[in-house]
Design a protein around this motif. Structure first.
Motif, short mmCIF file in Angstrom:
data_model
loop_
_atom_site.label_atom_id
_atom_site.label_comp_id
_atom_site.label_asym_id
_atom_site.label_seq_id
_atom_site.Cartn_x
_atom_site.Cartn_y
_atom_site.Cartn_z
N UNK A 181 -64.18 -3.48 -16.48
CA UNK A 181 -65.14 -3.42 -16.32
C UNK A 181 -65.54 -3.49 -17.85
N UNK A 182 -66.93 -4.05 -18.12
CA UNK A 182 -67.31 -4.03 -19.11
C UNK A 182 -68.12 -2.79 -19.07
N UNK A 183 -67.47 -2.19 -20.43
CA UNK A 183 -67.72 -1.12 -20.43
C UNK A 183 -68.84 -0.63 -22.18
N UNK A 184 -70.13 -0.25 -21.96
CA UNK A 184 -71.06 0.77 -22.99
C UNK A 184 -70.49 1.82 -22.85
N UNK A 185 -71.54 2.44 -24.73
CA UNK A 185 -71.39 3.65 -24.31
C UNK A 185 -72.36 4.17 -25.92
N UNK A 186 -73.09 5.28 -25.65
CA UNK A 186 -73.71 5.78 -27.15
C UNK A 186 -73.54 7.11 -27.15
N UNK A 187 -73.22 7.30 -28.11
CA UNK A 187 -73.26 8.76 -29.12
C UNK A 187 -74.11 9.40 -29.62
N UNK A 188 -74.89 11.14 -29.34
CA UNK A 188 -76.02 11.24 -29.45
C UNK A 188 -76.61 12.74 -29.62
N UNK A 189 -76.96 12.95 -30.11
CA UNK A 189 -77.53 14.49 -29.52
C UNK A 189 -78.89 14.17 -28.71
N UNK A 190 -78.91 14.49 -27.58
CA UNK A 190 -79.72 14.05 -26.12
C UNK A 190 -81.97 14.94 -26.81
N UNK A 191 -82.07 14.42 -27.57
CA UNK A 191 -83.12 14.86 -27.76
C UNK A 191 -84.25 13.89 -27.46
N UNK A 192 -84.98 13.38 -27.57
CA UNK A 192 -86.08 12.61 -27.14
C UNK A 192 -86.73 11.55 -27.93
N UNK A 193 -86.75 12.00 -29.53
CA UNK A 193 -86.44 10.69 -30.52
C UNK A 193 -85.28 10.29 -30.31
N UNK A 194 -83.95 10.25 -29.96
CA UNK A 194 -82.73 9.29 -30.06
C UNK A 194 -83.32 8.35 -28.81
N UNK A 195 -83.89 8.63 -27.51
CA UNK A 195 -84.53 7.46 -26.71
C UNK A 195 -83.38 6.89 -26.28
N UNK A 196 -82.69 7.14 -25.07
CA UNK A 196 -81.85 7.14 -24.70
C UNK A 196 -81.93 6.23 -22.86
N UNK A 197 -83.33 7.02 -22.86
CA UNK A 197 -84.28 6.05 -21.75
C UNK A 197 -83.88 5.27 -22.10
N UNK A 198 -84.41 4.44 -23.51
CA UNK A 198 -84.37 3.10 -23.28
C UNK A 198 -83.11 2.35 -22.90
N UNK A 199 -82.22 3.19 -23.37
CA UNK A 199 -80.63 2.60 -23.24
C UNK A 199 -80.07 2.62 -21.91
N UNK A 200 -80.77 3.39 -21.48
CA UNK A 200 -80.59 3.52 -19.32
C UNK A 200 -80.89 2.33 -19.20
N UNK A 203 -83.03 16.71 -23.40
CA UNK A 203 -83.54 15.58 -23.13
C UNK A 203 -82.34 15.29 -21.46
N UNK A 204 -81.17 15.74 -21.39
CA UNK A 204 -79.65 15.96 -20.53
C UNK A 204 -80.56 15.44 -18.96
#
Length: 184
Positions: free
Chosen positions: A13-32, A55-56
């Motif tokens: 599989x092609x593996x993606x990751x991100x590591x951060x505190x899940x806060x609004x300004x970290x914009x993990x939604x964009x990464x999703x 934000x979880x």
């Protein structure tokens, strides 16, 4: 939420990751969003989101709305050992913060061999040069990173070259985490 990073992807599989505190300004939604577009083309991909925060629940709802429950794993907060294990398995590291994406998670991802996929804001372009040391799109056009990722999958030589260039640039121009901590 898993307290330990576990592999939920299949071999190859092609593996993606991100590591951060899940806060609004970290914009993990964009990464999703970026991952979702990539995954629609390459369904043999898996995204691990490491971190915890306010934000979880919103992020889990977004994953459910997109039908990506089997392709995205929320790993919770992890220790250094688990994070390094994940980063060594990671092909693409996603970072979509609002302010600057230049920081320890990005540096650690590069040192573990991941290709950084991020946004051109703050001082991020000091490390990531689009197509040379990683993938970089303008913040207002972040979804272009999905198209760049899809192109990368058909050019394995460019991925290897980016990985080598990023590691070299990091070693030449930036201190290690330990060096930064000693200086501070």
């Amino acid at each position: 939420v898993s307290q330990n990073y576990q592999k939920y992807h299949a071999h190859g599989d092609i593996v993606f990751s991100s590591v951060s505190r899940l806060q609004r300004w970290k914009r993990v939604d964009r990464s999703i969003e970026i991952f979702a577009k990539f995954n629609s083309r390459f369904n043999n991909s898996h995204y691990y989101i490491v971190g915890d925060g306010p934000e979880i629940e919103n992020l889990k709802k977004l994953v459910n709305q997109k039908g990506l429950q089997g392709c995205i794993s929320f790993c919770g907060a992890q220790g250094k050992h688990q994070i390094y294990g994940l980063l060594k398995d990671t092909k693409y590291f996603l970072s979509s913060y609002e302010l600057s994406n230049l920081g320890n998670p990005l540096f650690e991802a590069i040192s573990c061999g991941a290709i950084v996929v991020t946004l051109n804001n703050g001082n991020t372009s000091e490390m990531i040069v689009d197509g040379v040391t990683g993938l970089l799109s303008d913040e207002h056009d972040f979804s272009k990173n999905a198209l760049k990722l899809i192109e990368c999958e058909s050019a394995p030589d460019s991925v290897a070259a980016m990985r080598a260039a990023a590691k070299d640039h990091l070693a030449t121009n930036f201190d290690t985490w330990n060096q930064r901590m000693e200086r501070e």
